[in-house]
Each structure stands twice: as C-alpha cells, then as structure tokens.
Design an enzyme around this catalytic site. Sequence first.
Site, short mmCIF file in Angstrom:
data_model
loop_
_atom_site.label_atom_id
_atom_site.label_comp_id
_atom_site.label_asym_id
_atom_site.label_seq_id
_atom_site.Cartn_x
_atom_site.Cartn_y
_atom_site.Cartn_z
N ASP A 1 -1.35 3.46 -0.90
CA ASP A 1 -1.27 2.05 -1.26
C ASP A 1 -2.37 1.36 -0.45
O ASP A 1 -2.25 1.20 0.76
CB ASP A 1 0.11 1.47 -0.90
CG ASP A 1 0.23 0.00 -1.23
OD1 ASP A 1 -0.32 -0.43 -2.28
OD2 ASP A 1 0.87 -0.73 -0.45
N GLU B 1 -3.44 3.78 -5.75
CA GLU B 1 -3.11 2.66 -6.64
C GLU B 1 -4.34 1.81 -6.87
O GLU B 1 -5.10 1.52 -5.94
CB GLU B 1 -1.98 1.81 -6.05
CG GLU B 1 -1.47 0.77 -7.02
CD GLU B 1 -0.22 0.08 -6.53
OE1 GLU B 1 0.74 0.00 -7.32
OE2 GLU B 1 -0.20 -0.38 -5.38
N ASP C 1 4.67 -0.75 2.45
CA ASP C 1 3.44 -0.09 2.00
C ASP C 1 3.65 1.42 1.87
O ASP C 1 3.08 2.06 0.98
CB ASP C 1 2.29 -0.37 2.96
CG ASP C 1 2.12 -1.85 3.21
OD1 ASP C 1 1.37 -2.49 2.47
OD2 ASP C 1 2.76 -2.37 4.15
#
Length: 171
Positions: A7, A67, A140
């Site tokens: 992330d 991501e 996260d």
Amino acid sequence: MTILGIDPGYATVGFGLIKGNRSRQEVITYGAITTPAGDPFAARLKQVYDDTCLLLEQFKPDAMAVEELFFNKNEKTAISVAHARGVLLLAGQAMGVPMFEYTPLQVKQAITGYGRAEKQQMMEMVKRLLKLNQIPKPDDAADALAVALCHMRSANNLLSSVGGSEICSTI
C-alpha cells in the site's frame, strides 16, 4: 506462491506478505515502513527504497502486488505518494521481482465481491480471509494484505484459465 502486497505512501508504506494459493492463504508477516516527518523528502524516499529492498531480499517473494493510486482532492499529497510509488516499483524491478498493479476497485472486488466496499468492510474481510484474531494494524498493513490477497486470487484463478498469460499490468 509468496506475495508481497504494498500500500504505497511516503510517510507510511503498508506491507503484507502472504503465502498459499487461491483456496488457502496464510500470513507470513505484515507491518509498515515509516519515515520521519522532519527528514528531507529525498531522504524519506531513499528509506522507502532501502527498506523495500530489504524486505524483498529477506523474504524473496514470487511476486509483488502494488496498489495503484487513487486521489480525490489533495493533489500535492497525491504527487508525493506517486513519487514514493515509483520508488517502490524501482525497488521491485531492481530486485528482479515480478510486479503487478491493481486499482482500489479491483482490490475491493476481489476481497469483498463489491468494488465500492467501505474501508471497515475491507479490513474485516482481510481478518476473516486470513483467519487472524484481529484486524491488522496499522490500516496501511491491512490494505497491503488486501492487495496481496487480490493478486493471489486473481493470479491463481485467471492465469490457469487463459493459458498462463498475464492478466494484470506488469512492470
């Protein structure tokens, strides 16, 4: 298959490492790379790069799933996160790890079956799917585990049905 989910960020980079296959996954480790707010931006990016390379060297994942960025309002923050994301991709490339990218919509769809799922729904599903006692912290890290799960489910399901060609964008 071992997958490192990422992330992206520059203050906090969530990471989650899982192993298994489409039907059974387990967590190896998860956490966050954090950088000091007072440090120069370039130094923070270097720390993100160095720490990511260390993770890749230590755990030797079969793939890295990152991501893609989504931003709504704060362009300055989005640009800084984009820089950090570039550093993360560079680390994976430098370490020779195959990389895959997923949009937040794809991750939500893979984890909850609904592309517009709320954050709390996502975190609860990560906990359930990985049979954890509690939702991973920081957030996260939970997000990174979701990205890793998305890749595990996508790669194992779709790769076999298309004769082994890659089904998501690779670097």
